[in-house]
Design an enzyme around this catalytic site. Structure first.
Site, PDB file in Angstrom:
ATOM      1  N   SER A  22       0.535  -0.643  -0.113  1.00 59.40           N
ATOM      2  CA  SER A  22       0.187  -0.074  -0.474  1.00 59.40           C
ATOM      3  C   SER A  22       0.547   0.752  -0.093  1.00 59.40           C
ATOM      4  O   SER A  22       0.310   2.506  -0.260  1.00 59.40           O
ATOM      5  CB  SER A  22      -0.809  -0.169   0.965  1.00 59.40           C
ATOM      6  OG  SER A  22      -0.085   0.117   2.316  1.00 59.40           O
ATOM      7  N   ASN A 109      -1.624  -2.323  13.294  1.00 59.50           N
ATOM      8  CA  ASN A 109      -3.685  -1.763  13.421  1.00 59.50           C
ATOM      9  C   ASN A 109      -4.125  -1.039  13.981  1.00 59.50           C
ATOM     10  O   ASN A 109      -4.772  -0.594  14.016  1.00 59.50           O
ATOM     11  CB  ASN A 109      -4.286  -3.248  14.252  1.00 59.50           C
ATOM     12  CG  ASN A 109      -4.115  -4.495  12.688  1.00 59.50           C
ATOM     13  OD1 ASN A 109      -3.426  -4.716  12.339  1.00 59.50           O
ATOM     14  ND2 ASN A 109      -3.940  -5.555  13.728  1.00 59.50           N
ATOM     15  N   THR A 154     -38.976  27.002  -9.149  1.00 63.65           N
ATOM     16  CA  THR A 154     -38.813  25.491  -8.488  1.00 63.65           C
ATOM     17  C   THR A 154     -39.374  24.733 -10.315  1.00 63.65           C
ATOM     18  O   THR A 154     -40.017  25.292 -10.981  1.00 63.65           O
ATOM     19  CB  THR A 154     -40.420  26.168  -8.020  1.00 63.65           C
ATOM     20  OG1 THR A 154     -41.398  26.932  -7.988  1.00 63.65           O
ATOM     21  CG2 THR A 154     -40.017  26.300  -7.032  1.00 63.65           C
ATOM     22  N   HIS A 155     -39.288  23.914  -9.727  1.00 60.46           N
ATOM     23  CA  HIS A 155     -39.781  22.642 -11.454  1.00 60.46           C
ATOM     24  C   HIS A 155     -39.195  23.949 -12.338  1.00 60.46           C
ATOM     25  O   HIS A 155     -38.936  23.169 -13.663  1.00 60.46           O
ATOM     26  CB  HIS A 155     -40.965  22.668 -11.294  1.00 60.46           C
ATOM     27  CG  HIS A 155     -41.869  22.429 -10.228  1.00 60.46           C
ATOM     28  ND1 HIS A 155     -42.099  20.960  -9.791  1.00 60.46           N
ATOM     29  CD2 HIS A 155     -42.029  23.584  -9.765  1.00 60.46           C
ATOM     30  CE1 HIS A 155     -43.055  21.190  -8.634  1.00 60.46           C
ATOM     31  NE2 HIS A 155     -42.793  22.539  -8.284  1.00 60.46           N
ATOM     32  N   SER A 276     -12.382  25.352 -27.361  1.00 61.58           N
ATOM     33  CA  SER A 276     -13.624  23.941 -28.024  1.00 61.58           C
ATOM     34  C   SER A 276     -12.005  24.269 -29.325  1.00 61.58           C
ATOM     35  O   SER A 276     -11.577  25.480 -29.525  1.00 61.58           O
ATOM     36  CB  SER A 276     -14.389  24.053 -28.426  1.00 61.58           C
ATOM     37  OG  SER A 276     -14.665  23.049 -29.608  1.00 61.58           O
ATOM     38  N   LYS A 282     -16.247  28.921 -28.650  1.00 64.71           N
ATOM     39  CA  LYS A 282     -16.887  28.425 -27.541  1.00 64.71           C
ATOM     40  C   LYS A 282     -16.126  29.178 -26.239  1.00 64.71           C
ATOM     41  O   LYS A 282     -14.850  29.249 -26.696  1.00 64.71           O
ATOM     42  CB  LYS A 282     -16.830  27.031 -27.272  1.00 64.71           C
ATOM     43  CG  LYS A 282     -17.628  26.386 -28.030  1.00 64.71           C
ATOM     44  CD  LYS A 282     -19.368  26.230 -27.798  1.00 64.71           C
ATOM     45  CE  LYS A 282     -19.501  26.287 -27.009  1.00 64.71           C
ATOM     46  NZ  LYS A 282     -19.658  24.776 -26.537  1.00 64.71           N
ATOM     47  N   ASN A 284     -16.518  27.346 -22.881  1.00 66.17           N
ATOM     48  CA  ASN A 284     -16.960  26.280 -21.681  1.00 66.17           C
ATOM     49  C   ASN A 284     -17.196  26.234 -20.013  1.00 66.17           C
ATOM     50  O   ASN A 284     -16.058  26.688 -19.843  1.00 66.17           O
ATOM     51  CB  ASN A 284     -16.698  25.254 -21.838  1.00 66.17           C
ATOM     52  CG  ASN A 284     -17.340  25.275 -23.817  1.00 66.17           C
ATOM     53  OD1 ASN A 284     -17.917  25.406 -23.644  1.00 66.17           O
ATOM     54  ND2 ASN A 284     -16.193  24.229 -24.171  1.00 66.17           N
ATOM     55  N   GLU A 289     -17.949  22.402 -15.037  1.00 68.44           N
ATOM     56  CA  GLU A 289     -18.976  20.771 -15.284  1.00 68.44           C
ATOM     57  C   GLU A 289     -17.915  19.443 -14.654  1.00 68.44           C
ATOM     58  O   GLU A 289     -18.442  18.949 -13.785  1.00 68.44           O
ATOM     59  CB  GLU A 289     -18.654  20.876 -16.389  1.00 68.44           C
ATOM     60  CG  GLU A 289     -19.180  21.111 -17.292  1.00 68.44           C
ATOM     61  CD  GLU A 289     -18.814  21.535 -18.445  1.00 68.44           C
ATOM     62  OE1 GLU A 289     -18.501  20.365 -19.483  1.00 68.44           O
ATOM     63  OE2 GLU A 289     -18.535  22.643 -19.664  1.00 68.44           O
ATOM     64  N   TYR A 316      -8.893  -6.170  13.260  1.00 65.79           N
ATOM     65  CA  TYR A 316      -8.440  -6.159  12.152  1.00 65.79           C
ATOM     66  C   TYR A 316      -9.093  -6.935  11.454  1.00 65.79           C
ATOM     67  O   TYR A 316      -8.686  -7.953  11.353  1.00 65.79           O
ATOM     68  CB  TYR A 316      -7.440  -4.797  12.819  1.00 65.79           C
ATOM     69  CG  TYR A 316      -6.314  -4.815  11.070  1.00 65.79           C
ATOM     70  CD1 TYR A 316      -6.604  -3.912  10.529  1.00 65.79           C
ATOM     71  CD2 TYR A 316      -6.009  -5.820   9.898  1.00 65.79           C
ATOM     72  CE1 TYR A 316      -6.149  -3.197  10.001  1.00 65.79           C
ATOM     73  CE2 TYR A 316      -5.472  -4.895   9.239  1.00 65.79           C
ATOM     74  CZ  TYR A 316      -5.112  -3.750   8.212  1.00 65.79           C
ATOM     75  OH  TYR A 316      -5.451  -4.024   7.250  1.00 65.79           O
ATOM     76  N   GLN A 321      -7.887  -1.566   4.595  1.00 66.68           N
ATOM     77  CA  GLN A 321      -6.631  -1.310   4.382  1.00 66.68           C
ATOM     78  C   GLN A 321      -7.202  -0.331   2.732  1.00 66.68           C
ATOM     79  O   GLN A 321      -6.374   0.585   2.541  1.00 66.68           O
ATOM     80  CB  GLN A 321      -5.645  -1.854   3.298  1.00 66.68           C
ATOM     81  CG  GLN A 321      -4.254  -0.887   2.523  1.00 66.68           C
ATOM     82  CD  GLN A 321      -3.170  -2.481   2.093  1.00 66.68           C
ATOM     83  OE1 GLN A 321      -2.306  -2.870   2.873  1.00 66.68           O
ATOM     84  NE2 GLN A 321      -3.326  -2.229   1.092  1.00 66.68           N
TER      85      GLN A 321
HETATM   86  N1  ARG Z   1      -1.540  -1.079   5.486  1.00 64.35           N
HETATM   87  C1  ARG Z   1      -2.272  -2.030   6.409  1.00 64.35           C
HETATM   88  C2  ARG Z   1      -2.957  -0.956   6.284  1.00 64.35           C
HETATM   89  O1  ARG Z   1      -3.604  -0.116   5.748  1.00 64.35           O
HETATM   90  C3  ARG Z   1      -1.654  -1.163   7.840  1.00 64.35           C
HETATM   91  C4  ARG Z   1      -1.935  -2.248   8.940  1.00 64.35           C
HETATM   92  C5  ARG Z   1      -1.510  -4.422   8.575  1.00 64.35           C
HETATM   93  N2  ARG Z   1      -1.244  -5.302   9.670  1.00 64.35           N
HETATM   94  C6  ARG Z   1      -1.850  -5.829   9.510  1.00 64.35           C
HETATM   95  N3  ARG Z   1      -1.652  -7.204  10.169  1.00 64.35           N
HETATM   96  N4  ARG Z   1      -1.696  -6.145   7.961  1.00 64.35           N
HETATM   97  O2  ARG Z   1      -4.392  -1.445   7.390  1.00 64.35           O
END
Ligand code: ARG
Length: 481
Positions: A22, A109, A154-155, A276, A282, A284, A289, A316, A321
């Site tokens: 991650s 955790n 309205t509407h 554009s 144009k 825009n 948007e 957990y 994650q």
């Molecule tokens: N990358 C994990 C998360 O964002 C961190 C915790 C991971 N804990 C574990 N026991 N694998 O949740």
């Protein structure tokens, strides 16, 4: 290499490693992770687990790492999975084996739950400022055009005339509630999970109150299983962001219509519009948007966060994650959208003449005329019918109500089945009186209640909003405790 590798003898499959890591996402937590680690080191020292020398070596290492990270001088290693492992490894490089004591009485955790709350606190502080900036831009525009009046709809059909300032202040109300929702969510998020361990609580006499104080939290979380697996604060924050985005999206939609030459109520500045590639004519409203378009994604972030949680047993689970991509996306998108909308609103030029001209369509003062008749003692349902007749006549003559001759007003009263109306028709000057009630300024002034569009009410609301915004700029909510 793998900090959890003791029981493993085989290598990780490359696909598994790439799938589970991650660091690309949670690198955003680096400073929060270091701050949490600094507080944890102090806590370990207080509990007598670290010597004074260990403590100062770790704090010096973490302090140096923090400055280098803040200055963008640290590159993270994807092989180390996540930010927590990366910080520990970087610390080990700096201070050597004493870093092996850092992860005592702590799990990723409770660590990630702490990091995320710290991240959220500083991010919501920036969002709060962004919301206030947009409120300011709306109020400033209203102050610049205090007399501008447009046909409220309205509407999507012409309804009653309203001051532009009144219309803009409606968004200020929404944004102010958005600020309140974030502040409210932050109040519940203001607890330190550190010391909860992996699930059951740390196996050391950590003073969790002191650590919570160190990190600027109101106190520690009360249940280790909840603390390590609860993501209410993520969902609540995304929900607040999604609703704020919906508000911005509504404003964006209106600005897009208003800048259409058919309306011509506003002109977009060059700085907040695009051209554009093919059509040289144009101009825009692309930023508006995209605010509208990205609102869909943030609503999706909310759905994703709720769905992620719904099947998870305590405590957990790695699913958690997935809280970060959606949280970062939702709050990041809101912050960027607030900046763009504030700039767009601040640089709008208003064509008050076109707005006023538009009020001549759709008989928007009809309700004001009915109200004037009621004030002369006629039941509303009768007045509604009388004015309906006047409106129909104005349509027939392709004109607006206040351009009709007085006799049309008198005639519409006289033609009613209600004897109270026919009697009123005999009153001298009644036609002119009702025609005057059909005037734009009379109609505006008649909505003279709290929250109404009467100019004196709007002036009061505008002054109150200005006073509040200026006051909150000095002492913003969500300030560090
Ligand atoms: N990358 C994990 C998360 O964002 C961190 C915790 C991971 N804990 C574990 N026991 N694998 O949740």
């Amino acid at each position: 290499m793998r900090l959890w590798g003791g029981r493993f003898s085989g290598e990780s499959d490359e696909r598994m490693a790439a799938f589970t890591r991650s660091i690309e996402i949670d690198a955003a937590l680096a400073l929060d992770d270091i701050d949490g680690s600094i507080a944890h080191v102090r806590g370990l020292r207080r509990a007598g687990i670290l010597t004074a020398e260990d403590e100062s070596a770790l704090l010096a290492g973490l302090g140096g790492l923090r400055s280098d990270v803040a200055a963008g001088r640290v590159a993270w290693d994807p092989a180390l999975e996540d930010i927590h492992m990366n910080v520990e490894a970087a610390l080990t490089e700096r201070v050597g084996t004493v870093a092996r004591r850092l992860h005592t009485g702590r799990s990723r955790n409770d660590q990630v739950a702490t990091d995320l709350r710290l991240w959220l606190r500083r991010t919501v502080r920036a969002l709060d400022a962004g919301l206030l900036d947009l409120e300011d831009a709306l109020v400033t525009l209203a102050e610049r055009e205090p007399g501008a009046v447009l046909p409220g709809t309205t509407h999507i059909q012409p309804a009653q005339p309203v001051l532009l300032a009144h219309h803009l202040l409606a968004y200020v109300e929404m944004l102010e509630r958005d600020r309140g929702r974030f502040a409210d969510a932050m109040e519940r998020a203001d607890r330190s999970p550190l010391g909860s361990g992996a699930i059951a609580g740390a196996g050391y006499p950590l003073d969790r109150d002191a650590t919570a104080r160190d990190l600027g939290f109101a106190g520690p979380t009360a249940n280790s299983m909840d603390a390590t697996s609860d993501r209410d604060f993520v969902v609540e924050s995304i929900a607040a962001a999604a609703l704020a985005m919906v508000h911005l999206s509504r404003l964006a939609e209106e600005v897009a219509w208003w800048s259409n030459p058919r309306f011509g109520y506003v002109r977009l500045s060059d700085a907040f519009s695009t051209g554009s590639s093919m059509m040289p004519n144009k101009k825009n409203p692309d930023p508006a948007e995209l605010v509208r378009g990205r609102t869909g994604r943030v609503v999706g972030d909310l759905t994703a966060s709720l769905t992620m949680l719904k099947g998870l047993p305590l405590a957990y689970q790695r699913d958690l994650q997935e809280d970060k991509p959606v949280l970062f996306d939702a709050l990041g998108t809101l912050e960027a959208s607030l900046g763009v909308m504030a700039g767009l609103v601040a640089s709008l030029s208003v064509d008050a003449g076109r707005m006023r001209e538009a009020t001549r369509e759709g008989h928007v003062t009809a309700t004001a005329v009915a109200d004037a008749i009621v004030r002369l003692g006629i039941p509303f349902r009768t007045a509604h019918h009388v004015v309906g007749r006047i409106v129909a006549e104005a349509d027939r003559r392709e004109t607006s109500m206040d351009d009709l001759p007085d006799e049309v007003f008198t005639g519409a009263l006289g033609a009613d089945a209600d004897p109270r109306a026919t009697e009123l028709a005999l009153r001298p000057g009644i036609g002119a009186e009702l025609r005057a009630a059909a005037g734009l300024d009379a109609a505006l002034a008649s909505c003279d209640v709290i929250g109404g569009t009467a100019p004196r009410r709007v002036a009061g609301a505008l002054a109150a909003a200005r006073e509040r915004i200026d006051r909150q700029r000095v002492a913003p909510t969500g300030e560090a405790r």
